[in-house]
Design a protein around this motif. Sequence first.
Motif, PDB file in Angstrom:
ATOM      1  N   VAL A 139       0.882  -1.169   0.000  1.00 23.64           N
ATOM      2  CA  VAL A 139       0.000   0.000   0.000  1.00 23.64           C
ATOM      3  C   VAL A 139       0.920   1.218   0.000  1.00 23.64           C
ATOM      4  O   VAL A 139       1.571   1.513   0.997  1.00 23.64           O
ATOM      5  CB  VAL A 139      -0.909  -0.001   1.243  1.00 23.64           C
ATOM      6  CG1 VAL A 139      -1.815   1.216   1.224  1.00 23.64           C
ATOM      7  CG2 VAL A 139      -1.733  -1.269   1.297  1.00 23.64           C
ATOM      8  N   SER A 140       1.022   1.901  -1.136  1.00 25.25           N
ATOM      9  CA  SER A 140       2.049   2.929  -1.285  1.00 25.25           C
ATOM     10  C   SER A 140       1.496   4.114  -2.059  1.00 25.25           C
ATOM     11  O   SER A 140       0.340   4.097  -2.469  1.00 25.25           O
ATOM     12  CB  SER A 140       3.249   2.325  -2.005  1.00 25.25           C
ATOM     13  OG  SER A 140       2.839   1.791  -3.249  1.00 25.25           O
ATOM     14  N   VAL A 141       2.320   5.107  -2.280  1.00 32.06           N
ATOM     15  CA  VAL A 141       1.847   6.352  -2.872  1.00 32.06           C
ATOM     16  C   VAL A 141       1.117   6.100  -4.188  1.00 32.06           C
ATOM     17  O   VAL A 141       1.594   5.372  -5.063  1.00 32.06           O
ATOM     18  CB  VAL A 141       3.023   7.354  -3.062  1.00 32.06           C
ATOM     19  CG1 VAL A 141       4.134   6.767  -3.900  1.00 32.06           C
ATOM     20  CG2 VAL A 141       2.543   8.637  -3.692  1.00 32.06           C
ATOM     21  N   GLY A 142      -0.087   6.668  -4.288  1.00 30.76           N
ATOM     22  CA  GLY A 142      -0.866   6.489  -5.507  1.00 30.76           C
ATOM     23  C   GLY A 142      -1.562   5.140  -5.607  1.00 30.76           C
ATOM     24  O   GLY A 142      -2.273   4.875  -6.563  1.00 30.76           O
ATOM     25  N   ASN A 143      -1.357   4.278  -4.629  1.00 33.69           N
ATOM     26  CA  ASN A 143      -1.939   2.928  -4.647  1.00 33.69           C
ATOM     27  C   ASN A 143      -1.584   2.178  -5.922  1.00 33.69           C
ATOM     28  O   ASN A 143      -2.339   1.316  -6.377  1.00 33.69           O
ATOM     29  CB  ASN A 143      -3.475   2.972  -4.522  1.00 33.69           C
ATOM     30  CG  ASN A 143      -3.926   3.698  -3.279  1.00 33.69           C
ATOM     31  OD1 ASN A 143      -4.323   4.858  -3.361  1.00 33.69           O
ATOM     32  ND2 ASN A 143      -3.848   3.060  -2.138  1.00 33.69           N
TER      33      ASN A 143
END
Lengths: 218, 264
Positions: free
Chosen positions: B26-30
């Motif tokens: 689960v990270s930036v921008g998905n």
Amino acid sequence: MATFFGEVVVAPSRAGVDDEESAEEAREETPEDREIRRELEKKREIDVLWTLKSGASTESSADEPFVCSKFIVAIGHNAAAFLSSFILDSVCWEVVGVVKLWNEWCRTSNTTNVLPTDSFCLFYRLISDPTVLLCQCSCYVAEDQQFQWLEKVFGCMRKEDLQVTVLSTCPVADYKTQESTLTLPSPFLKALKTKEFKEEVCCPLLEQPNIVRDLPAA
Amino acid sequence: MFVPCDRGGGSASSDFKGFTLLMPAVSVGNVGQLATDLVISTLNMTKVGYFYTDCLVPMVGNNPYATAEENSMELSINAEVYSLPSKKLVVLQIRSPFIKNKYRPFCETLLSWVKSSKCARVVLLSSSHAYQRDDEQLLGTPLRYLLTPDLEKAVGGLMQELNWKEMEKVAAYPGINDTEKVLHIPGGGITKLLFTESCSKGIQMAVLLKFCSEGDNIPDAFALVNYLNEWLQLVKSEVNTSSQWKIPSSWRLLFGNGLPPALF
């Protein structure tokens, strides 16, 4: 991202793990940190208190799990009010339990004599059929407490042949649809059901891409 | 943690020995999650189970990969496992963020599940804040990879042939001491933790990530999934690289509802 002129705000990342948080965790935890964390966790623990037939209160996880055929859970002020107005009365229903919890948004008490404006989480049993349980939960159960609530409440019940119904409300503005929600006739009902639920559902199913979150989802 | 679905296949459908586990951070921008959605949707993968965990925010909805009335009514929750035995591929999709302080226990439990289910290797799809790139990273491809030492031995050569770029390490104390270098993946969620833990546990893991920012991340998802495809060859590469992937029905209305006519 700027708010007023000159102020720059770091946008929260969807990653969910802020760099400061992970840097903090990387530090070795001192005994004081551990103690503080333990105290905080204890404060956020949920207690489920059941009133047995004899009238005496006892701590959660009774030795014998309740036999339960139907469990109706109303989450949120609107759903709780619906039960108060249309279902509950002192003739047919008796209070059998209460949940005591604390978080930043609310604190419940373990008294069963509550006002509609209080935050509370009470369990009722149908006197004529003691396998029918009802839960009115008007308090907010925080993210980190939802799983605990689930395990502690359902841990006390026998789950064979148990039918669970969850009643909840969401703002219409959160509903995702092709048309605008302004023209949608509201309020309206939508349902989600497991494949084990074989009866007819009284309203249409919730369409993609809408989702349910928090305690009703748990 | 892993709960298999009740299907006709029984326990056979949850035997992942030798499989490749594909999962998002689960990270930036998905971006990792969107790319994973594309893989599950295009390959029409079958759900074989889910993770019963207290580490992720609860959510539930109807089948996000529904294609017709008949298959639109299956419930879907925050961490589910899909499988495609013909490609020895198992995919974990994560649909909600971590609950505070719970990401470490989740990583530990996940890695021990990887070991106990005997997956051959893990491919982690992730992303990192584009604004944190240095001058050199601003040029050229925004896609990077990382390999644990155990996987480096197996596929390091292939990465050279594909002309892929390894994620650069940064100075631990920039401006003061440039010799000590560390891995830094800002906005990558659990990526760095999973990678470093896999290195120390001898797990074969590859990280594929893209530099991006929050916004409409669909193009980033396509870029990442095509990058993955260069290596794993999950679908046949077409000239028009976005047409080979099927967009799931749940991607509708990502940017809000229709407009009220009364506005005009």
